[in-house]
Enzyme design. Structure first.
Site, PDB file in Angstrom:
ATOM      1  N   TYR A 156       0.815  -1.014  -0.068  1.00 28.86           N
ATOM      2  CA  TYR A 156       0.058   0.020  -0.018  1.00 28.86           C
ATOM      3  C   TYR A 156       0.813   1.269  -0.030  1.00 28.86           C
ATOM      4  CZ  TYR A 156      -2.858   3.840   1.923  1.00 28.86           C
ATOM      5  OH  TYR A 156      -3.606   5.065   1.868  1.00 28.86           O
ATOM      6  N   LYS A 160       1.214   4.256  -2.675  1.00 26.13           N
ATOM      7  CA  LYS A 160       1.031   5.773  -2.345  1.00 26.13           C
ATOM      8  C   LYS A 160       2.214   6.630  -2.956  1.00 26.13           C
ATOM      9  CE  LYS A 160      -2.847   5.568  -1.958  1.00 26.13           C
ATOM     10  NZ  LYS A 160      -3.928   6.456  -2.295  1.00 26.13           N
TER      11      LYS A 160
HETATM   12  N1  LIG Z   1      -8.038   7.168   5.587  1.00 33.03           N
HETATM   13  C1  LIG Z   1      -6.774   7.410   5.950  1.00 33.03           C
HETATM   14  O1  LIG Z   1      -6.150   7.353   6.974  1.00 33.03           O
HETATM   15  C2  LIG Z   1      -5.817   7.919   4.655  1.00 33.03           C
HETATM   16  C3  LIG Z   1      -4.740   8.253   5.036  1.00 33.03           C
HETATM   17  C4  LIG Z   1      -3.885   8.517   3.779  1.00 33.03           C
HETATM   18  C5  LIG Z   1      -4.227   8.281   2.519  1.00 33.03           C
HETATM   19  N2  LIG Z   1      -5.670   7.882   2.434  1.00 33.03           N
HETATM   20  C6  LIG Z   1      -6.234   7.788   1.128  1.00 33.03           C
HETATM   21  O2  LIG Z   1      -7.282   8.374   0.808  1.00 33.03           O
HETATM   22  C7  LIG Z   1      -8.028   8.120  -0.136  1.00 33.03           C
HETATM   23  C8  LIG Z   1      -9.614   7.998   0.261  1.00 33.03           C
HETATM   24  O3  LIG Z   1      -9.671   6.839   1.366  1.00 33.03           O
HETATM   25  P1  LIG Z   1     -10.686   7.209   2.650  1.00 33.03           P
HETATM   26  O4  LIG Z   1     -10.083   7.256   3.842  1.00 33.03           O
HETATM   27  O5  LIG Z   1     -11.804   8.137   2.152  1.00 33.03           O
HETATM   28  O6  LIG Z   1     -11.170   5.476   2.496  1.00 33.03           O
HETATM   29  P2  LIG Z   1     -12.796   4.905   2.402  1.00 33.03           P
HETATM   30  O7  LIG Z   1     -13.767   5.839   3.536  1.00 33.03           O
HETATM   31  O8  LIG Z   1     -12.396   3.641   2.538  1.00 33.03           O
HETATM   32  O9  LIG Z   1     -13.266   5.293   0.989  1.00 33.03           O
HETATM   33  C9  LIG Z   1     -12.613   4.654  -0.061  1.00 33.03           C
HETATM   34  C10 LIG Z   1     -13.495   4.975  -1.195  1.00 33.03           C
HETATM   35  O10 LIG Z   1     -13.031   4.354  -2.437  1.00 33.03           O
HETATM   36  C11 LIG Z   1     -14.022   3.620  -3.282  1.00 33.03           C
HETATM   37  N3  LIG Z   1     -13.484   2.575  -3.612  1.00 33.03           N
HETATM   38  C12 LIG Z   1     -13.014   1.290  -3.191  1.00 33.03           C
HETATM   39  N4  LIG Z   1     -12.767   0.339  -3.926  1.00 33.03           N
HETATM   40  C13 LIG Z   1     -13.187   0.825  -5.330  1.00 33.03           C
HETATM   41  C14 LIG Z   1     -13.315   0.188  -6.629  1.00 33.03           C
HETATM   42  N5  LIG Z   1     -12.872  -0.993  -6.738  1.00 33.03           N
HETATM   43  N6  LIG Z   1     -14.083   1.078  -7.606  1.00 33.03           N
HETATM   44  C15 LIG Z   1     -14.525   2.175  -7.216  1.00 33.03           C
HETATM   45  N7  LIG Z   1     -14.166   3.059  -5.949  1.00 33.03           N
HETATM   46  C16 LIG Z   1     -13.795   2.047  -5.006  1.00 33.03           C
HETATM   47  C17 LIG Z   1     -15.174   3.377  -2.095  1.00 33.03           C
HETATM   48  O11 LIG Z   1     -16.288   3.284  -2.617  1.00 33.03           O
HETATM   49  P3  LIG Z   1     -17.220   1.916  -2.885  1.00 33.03           P
HETATM   50  O12 LIG Z   1     -16.955   1.008  -1.840  1.00 33.03           O
HETATM   51  O13 LIG Z   1     -18.717   2.289  -3.088  1.00 33.03           O
HETATM   52  O14 LIG Z   1     -16.886   1.570  -4.083  1.00 33.03           O
HETATM   53  C18 LIG Z   1     -14.954   4.554  -1.278  1.00 33.03           C
HETATM   54  O15 LIG Z   1     -15.876   5.718  -1.747  1.00 33.03           O
HETATM   55  C19 LIG Z   1      -7.425   6.755  -0.458  1.00 33.03           C
HETATM   56  O16 LIG Z   1      -6.689   6.931  -1.914  1.00 33.03           O
HETATM   57  C20 LIG Z   1      -6.447   6.315   0.638  1.00 33.03           C
HETATM   58  O17 LIG Z   1      -5.485   5.634   0.117  1.00 33.03           O
HETATM   59  C21 LIG Z   1      -6.622   7.609   3.400  1.00 33.03           C
END
Ligand SMILES: NC(=O)c1ccc[n+]([C@@H]2O[C@H](COP(=O)([O-])OP(=O)(O)OC[C@H]3O[C@@H](n4cnc5c(N)ncnc54)[C@H](OP(=O)(O)O)[C@@H]3O)[C@@H](O)[C@H]2O)c1
Length: 269
Positions: A156, A160
């Site tokens: 992962y 990133k």
């Molecule tokens: N949360 C953290 O701590 C954190 C930290 C650093 C970076 N990030 C990054 O921020 C971004 C958003 O993460 P988040 O924290 O908001 O996560 P989240 O709440 O799990 O949301 C992930 C989103 O991605 C969508 N998704 C997952 N698989 C998919 C697929 N195969 N096709 C289309 N959509 C898909 C999900 O929608 P569906 O399930 O409805 O498809 C959901 O809307 C990610 O790139 C993550 O790597 C997060």
């Protein structure tokens, strides 16, 4: 130039059904952009679209698509029809912690498709159209795990870093075409991500839990940095951590992160 003139009329936000993506949709609607929302859970997208149209004077479009599907771009372009995307938020992403060699390879390849293949295809497709219009923006969701290599989250973390590099390289390259690109590198952010990643912060010490940010904070920082910076790390504590890690000898930050991960993930180690 006003935000909507520079990045409108439509923003395409992947992963808009939850967490950071849903927050992007809200904050971009506040700034006057119409929002095209992409994810797999259509009912979530429809509810969000309805909520946004009630609160803001913008239009919405829900696009149900699995970004790991070979032909996902066709689904998105067919749904968009003639709508012009001036801002692409490459946000959808997922990851799971644990020992790399114990993971199923197909699951890793699926994550690679979602975290890297999909944003690459979208940036290439919509970037070309933005270049033609000599304006636009692309936000790449990286992570602090894309700055410091992260044991027990290694693949992962690598995906990133890939997003961070693509965004920072394109920031310079596309500036001449009038297209702004930024790599947004959040630290721990409260969303559904924790559940998918098998992370449970409830037992962590208070100072570590206190570093967890809200999607609101992350998105606000990202939009503030768009058009100004190549990289944004939201949160003072994370910025200080990143600075310290740059000054440390190369092998030290991953060594420290390895210890933190083993402590934070007692169920996997
Ligand atoms: N949360 C953290 O701590 C954190 C930290 C650093 C970076 N990030 C990054 O921020 C971004 C958003 O993460 P988040 O924290 O908001 O996560 P989240 O709440 O799990 O949301 C992930 C989103 O991605 C969508 N998704 C997952 N698989 C998919 C697929 N195969 N096709 C289309 N959509 C898909 C999900 O929608 P569906 O399930 O409805 O498809 C959901 O809307 C990610 O790139 C993550 O790597 C997060």
């Amino acid at each position: 130039m006003a935000f909507v003139d520079k990045y409108g009329p439509w923003a395409l936000i992947t992963g808009a059904s939850a967490g950071i993506g849903a927050e992007f949709a809200h904050q971009l609607a506040v700034r006057g952009l119409n929002v095209a929302l992409v994810a797999r859970r259509g009912e979530r997208l429809e509810a969000l679209a309805e909520d946004i149209e009630l609160k803001h004077d913008v239009r919405t479009l829900a696009i149900v698509a699995d970004l790991t599907a070979a032909d996902f771009l066709d689904t998105i372009t067919a749904a968009l029809d003639t709508r012009h995307v001036g801002l692409l938020v490459n946000n959808a992403g997922s990851g799971f912690t644990g020992a790399f060699l114990d993971h199923d390879l197909d699951a890793e390849l699926n994550m690679l498709a979602l975290n890297c293949r999909a944003p690459l295809i979208l940036a290439h497709h919509f970037g070309r159209r933005m270049r033609d219009h000599r304006r636009g923006g692309i936000i790449m969701l990286a992570s602090i795990a894309g700055i410091v290599p992260t044991p027990l989250f290694a693949h992962y973390s690598a995906t990133k870093a890939w997003n961070r590099f693509l965004g920072e390289g394109l920031h310079e390259e596309l500036a001449r075409d009038g297209v702004d690109v930024v790599s947004l590198c959040p630290g721990l952010t409260r969303s559904e991500f924790f559940e998918h990643a098998n992370v449970d912060p409830s037992g962590w010490p208070a100072p570590l839990r206190a570093t967890i940010m809200t999607p609101k904070h992350v998105v606000k920082a990202g939009l503030k940095g768009l058009g100004k910076h190549s990289q944004v790390v939201p949160g003072l504590s994370y910025r200080m951590l990143m600075r310290a890690s740059r000054l440390a000898p190369g092998s030290l930050p991953p060594w420290i992160v390895d210890r933190v991960m083993r402590f934070a993930l007692p169920r996997t180690h």
